[in-house]
Design an enzyme around this catalytic site. Sequence first.
Site, PDB file in Angstrom:
ATOM      1  N   GLU A 166     -12.799 -15.417  34.957  1.00 37.93           N
ATOM      2  CA  GLU A 166     -13.775 -14.309  34.911  1.00 37.93           C
ATOM      3  C   GLU A 166     -14.696 -14.354  35.893  1.00 37.93           C
ATOM      4  O   GLU A 166     -15.063 -15.533  36.467  1.00 37.93           O
ATOM      5  CB  GLU A 166     -14.483 -14.697  33.616  1.00 37.93           C
ATOM      6  CG  GLU A 166     -13.700 -14.369  32.315  1.00 37.93           C
ATOM      7  CD  GLU A 166     -14.067 -14.851  31.049  1.00 37.93           C
ATOM      8  OE1 GLU A 166     -15.172 -15.184  30.804  1.00 37.93           O
ATOM      9  OE2 GLU A 166     -13.154 -14.839  29.872  1.00 37.93           O
ATOM     10  N   HIS A 169     -15.794 -10.389  27.991  1.00 35.84           N
ATOM     11  CA  HIS A 169     -16.319 -11.432  27.216  1.00 35.84           C
ATOM     12  C   HIS A 169     -17.458 -11.242  26.467  1.00 35.84           C
ATOM     13  O   HIS A 169     -18.767 -11.911  26.762  1.00 35.84           O
ATOM     14  CB  HIS A 169     -16.461 -12.649  28.354  1.00 35.84           C
ATOM     15  CG  HIS A 169     -16.669 -14.130  27.712  1.00 35.84           C
ATOM     16  ND1 HIS A 169     -15.983 -15.148  28.284  1.00 35.84           N
ATOM     17  CD2 HIS A 169     -17.120 -14.307  26.449  1.00 35.84           C
ATOM     18  CE1 HIS A 169     -16.055 -16.322  27.631  1.00 35.84           C
ATOM     19  NE2 HIS A 169     -16.761 -15.876  26.380  1.00 35.84           N
ATOM     20  N   ARG A 174     -10.419 -18.477  25.290  1.00 35.43           N
ATOM     21  CA  ARG A 174     -10.546 -18.672  26.788  1.00 35.43           C
ATOM     22  C   ARG A 174      -9.315 -18.241  27.110  1.00 35.43           C
ATOM     23  O   ARG A 174      -8.164 -18.179  26.958  1.00 35.43           O
ATOM     24  CB  ARG A 174     -10.614 -20.071  26.971  1.00 35.43           C
ATOM     25  CG  ARG A 174     -12.255 -20.868  26.457  1.00 35.43           C
ATOM     26  CD  ARG A 174     -13.277 -20.330  27.358  1.00 35.43           C
ATOM     27  NE  ARG A 174     -14.500 -20.821  26.949  1.00 35.43           N
ATOM     28  CZ  ARG A 174     -15.312 -20.491  26.159  1.00 35.43           C
ATOM     29  NH1 ARG A 174     -15.131 -19.289  25.593  1.00 35.43           N
ATOM     30  NH2 ARG A 174     -16.525 -21.120  25.840  1.00 35.43           N
TER      31      ARG A 174
HETATM   32  P1  NAP Z   1     -13.692 -25.010  16.012  1.00 34.67           P
HETATM   33  O1  NAP Z   1     -14.203 -24.856  14.727  1.00 34.67           O
HETATM   34  O2  NAP Z   1     -13.646 -26.128  16.782  1.00 34.67           O
HETATM   35  O3  NAP Z   1     -12.087 -24.542  15.715  1.00 34.67           O
HETATM   36  C1  NAP Z   1     -11.223 -24.764  16.891  1.00 34.67           C
HETATM   37  C2  NAP Z   1      -9.729 -24.535  16.086  1.00 34.67           C
HETATM   38  O4  NAP Z   1      -8.738 -24.816  17.174  1.00 34.67           O
HETATM   39  C3  NAP Z   1      -9.510 -25.712  14.957  1.00 34.67           C
HETATM   40  O5  NAP Z   1      -8.871 -25.075  13.849  1.00 34.67           O
HETATM   41  C4  NAP Z   1      -8.527 -26.639  15.788  1.00 34.67           C
HETATM   42  O6  NAP Z   1      -7.515 -27.186  14.863  1.00 34.67           O
HETATM   43  C5  NAP Z   1      -7.659 -25.657  16.900  1.00 34.67           C
HETATM   44  N1  NAP Z   1      -7.268 -26.407  17.831  1.00 34.67           N
HETATM   45  C6  NAP Z   1      -8.030 -27.380  18.588  1.00 34.67           C
HETATM   46  N2  NAP Z   1      -7.459 -27.955  19.551  1.00 34.67           N
HETATM   47  C7  NAP Z   1      -6.082 -27.470  19.420  1.00 34.67           C
HETATM   48  C8  NAP Z   1      -4.912 -27.697  20.081  1.00 34.67           C
HETATM   49  N3  NAP Z   1      -4.874 -28.213  21.175  1.00 34.67           N
HETATM   50  N4  NAP Z   1      -3.827 -26.795  19.870  1.00 34.67           N
HETATM   51  C9  NAP Z   1      -3.944 -26.074  18.673  1.00 34.67           C
HETATM   52  N5  NAP Z   1      -5.094 -25.793  17.950  1.00 34.67           N
HETATM   53  C10 NAP Z   1      -6.051 -26.561  18.573  1.00 34.67           C
HETATM   54  O7  NAP Z   1     -14.219 -23.958  16.882  1.00 34.67           O
HETATM   55  P2  NAP Z   1     -14.772 -22.564  16.783  1.00 34.67           P
HETATM   56  O8  NAP Z   1     -16.496 -22.634  16.700  1.00 34.67           O
HETATM   57  O9  NAP Z   1     -14.110 -21.723  15.884  1.00 34.67           O
HETATM   58  O10 NAP Z   1     -14.575 -21.895  18.362  1.00 34.67           O
HETATM   59  C11 NAP Z   1     -13.321 -21.836  18.867  1.00 34.67           C
HETATM   60  C12 NAP Z   1     -13.395 -21.238  20.477  1.00 34.67           C
HETATM   61  O11 NAP Z   1     -13.341 -19.993  20.430  1.00 34.67           O
HETATM   62  C13 NAP Z   1     -14.366 -21.844  21.327  1.00 34.67           C
HETATM   63  O12 NAP Z   1     -14.065 -23.263  21.514  1.00 34.67           O
HETATM   64  C14 NAP Z   1     -14.634 -21.218  22.319  1.00 34.67           C
HETATM   65  O13 NAP Z   1     -13.653 -21.502  23.286  1.00 34.67           O
HETATM   66  C15 NAP Z   1     -13.820 -19.730  21.697  1.00 34.67           C
HETATM   67  N6  NAP Z   1     -15.227 -18.821  21.599  1.00 34.67           N
HETATM   68  C16 NAP Z   1     -14.992 -17.532  22.499  1.00 34.67           C
HETATM   69  C17 NAP Z   1     -16.049 -16.589  22.255  1.00 34.67           C
HETATM   70  C18 NAP Z   1     -16.138 -15.283  22.913  1.00 34.67           C
HETATM   71  O14 NAP Z   1     -17.144 -14.754  23.376  1.00 34.67           O
HETATM   72  N7  NAP Z   1     -14.742 -14.783  23.159  1.00 34.67           N
HETATM   73  C19 NAP Z   1     -17.209 -16.944  21.347  1.00 34.67           C
HETATM   74  C20 NAP Z   1     -17.145 -18.206  20.643  1.00 34.67           C
HETATM   75  C21 NAP Z   1     -16.130 -19.032  20.828  1.00 34.67           C
HETATM   76  P3  NAP Z   1      -6.759 -28.409  14.764  1.00 34.67           P
HETATM   77  O15 NAP Z   1      -8.192 -29.574  14.928  1.00 34.67           O
HETATM   78  O16 NAP Z   1      -6.144 -28.627  13.624  1.00 34.67           O
HETATM   79  O17 NAP Z   1      -5.944 -28.445  15.874  1.00 34.67           O
HETATM   80  C1  8YV Z   2     -20.563 -16.950  25.212  1.00 34.97           C
HETATM   81  C2  8YV Z   2     -18.548 -18.302  24.421  1.00 34.97           C
HETATM   82  O1  8YV Z   2     -20.192 -15.699  25.824  1.00 34.97           O
HETATM   83  O2  8YV Z   2     -19.811 -19.595  22.794  1.00 34.97           O
HETATM   84  C3  8YV Z   2     -19.047 -19.452  23.402  1.00 34.97           C
HETATM   85  O3  8YV Z   2     -17.914 -20.524  23.546  1.00 34.97           O
HETATM   86  O4  8YV Z   2     -17.761 -18.255  25.049  1.00 34.97           O
HETATM   87  C4  8YV Z   2     -19.628 -17.045  24.306  1.00 34.97           C
HETATM   88  O5  8YV Z   2     -20.020 -17.019  22.897  1.00 34.97           O
HETATM   89  C5  8YV Z   2     -20.573 -17.859  26.491  1.00 34.97           C
HETATM   90  O6  8YV Z   2     -20.884 -18.944  25.892  1.00 34.97           O
HETATM   91  C6  8YV Z   2     -21.865 -17.381  27.399  1.00 34.97           C
HETATM   92  O7  8YV Z   2     -21.783 -18.131  28.371  1.00 34.97           O
END
Ligand code: NAP
Ligand code: 8YV
Length: 311
Positions: free
Chosen positions: A259, A277, A230
């Site tokens: 964004e 994104h 994010r």
């Molecule tokens: P997840 O499985 O919950 O993994 C999150 C990781 O972040 C965990 O390893 C956790 O480890 C760590 N974490 C949580 N809070 C933290 C903190 N305060 N400081 C440091 N590390 C922390 O989540 P995920 O499914 O991999 O998704 C992660 C994130 O990616 C989502 O929440 C979303 O914001 C982002 N995302 C972006 C896109 C995009 O389109 N760019 C798409 C999908 C997801 P610990 O619990 O050990 O801290």
């Molecule tokens: C999407 C994301 O682009 O899953 C998330 O957390 O950031 C992305 O997969 C978003 O949710 C679409 O609004």
Amino acid sequence: MKPHVLMVTPMMQHVTSALEDAYTVHRLFEACDRKAFLAEIAGSLTAAATMGRADAALMEALPNLKLISSFGVGYDGVDIEHARSRGIRVTNTPDVLNDDVANMAVMLLLTCSRRFVEWDRYLRAGRWEAEGDPPLARGIRGRTVGILGLGRIGKDIARKLEIFGCEIVYHGRSAQDDQPYRFYGSLTDMAAASDYLIAICPGGDATRGIVNKEVLDALGPDGTFINVARGSVHDEEALIAALQDGRLGAAGLDVYVQEPHVPAALIEMDNVVLQPHQGSATVETRKAMGDLVIGNLAAHFAGKPLLTPVV
Ligand code: NAP
Ligand code: 8YV
């Protein structure tokens, strides 16, 4: 009679169609007077679908709300604590997007290391013919990648980058003893030891601005910052200043603080690769995410266990 569902934001066409087939859908985003619109349907509404947004005021306006089915794995736009306090269940769309989001992180990393976009522009501008070959880029074998957030997507990124010969280290709130990678309790220490820093942790208050000046300086002039988490995770002013001053080598960004606004300073720099994104934005993954939104609503109305609950 069909059950009622609130659509808080516009949704993908296949989600909208499925919801319209099964429910009476109320489109909040089309309402001129949101308060009056919600008051009129409040009695009949137990479920809502949203593209990651639901605040406390919305929950307060719907006293019978029992489920928020949110699109996206990140739920920093949903007031989770308020939902919990009101006994409202919240679902998200995890796992089905790991592969494509991890691919985006790897692409940004390779694009920065090989100066892929820069050399594409170089060629199109006629500079190859006029000036000859561009300078050499950098390979990634043997280089250290620090992953901020070794969760579902972070682990996928790690596995993919191991195949490229990278050394993986990670930072989070706690060490994961079942993981083969070195853990850093300090994000700054990890940045200092890394050539690439990839942010893939949740957004929200707990991680706001944690990739700050100190962390970026530790990453250094030969370092590259990749953010597929994010925009709130990085301090955008500090990031721009570090890139402009040459204190940070390069950046590959998929997410931004406000964004869809992207600061002009980022757009102007050659050592910055930008995506709007697009981490999960493939036909296959977005379909799977939408199916989870639909499936969680169906489970709620059938009185079955939710597929992917957060709360
Ligand atoms: P997840 O499985 O919950 O993994 C999150 C990781 O972040 C965990 O390893 C956790 O480890 C760590 N974490 C949580 N809070 C933290 C903190 N305060 N400081 C440091 N590390 C922390 O989540 P995920 O499914 O991999 O998704 C992660 C994130 O990616 C989502 O929440 C979303 O914001 C982002 N995302 C972006 C896109 C995009 O389109 N760019 C798409 C999908 C997801 P610990 O619990 O050990 O801290
Ligand atoms: C999407 C994301 O682009 O899953 C998330 O957390 O950031 C992305 O997969 C978003 O949710 C679409 O609004």
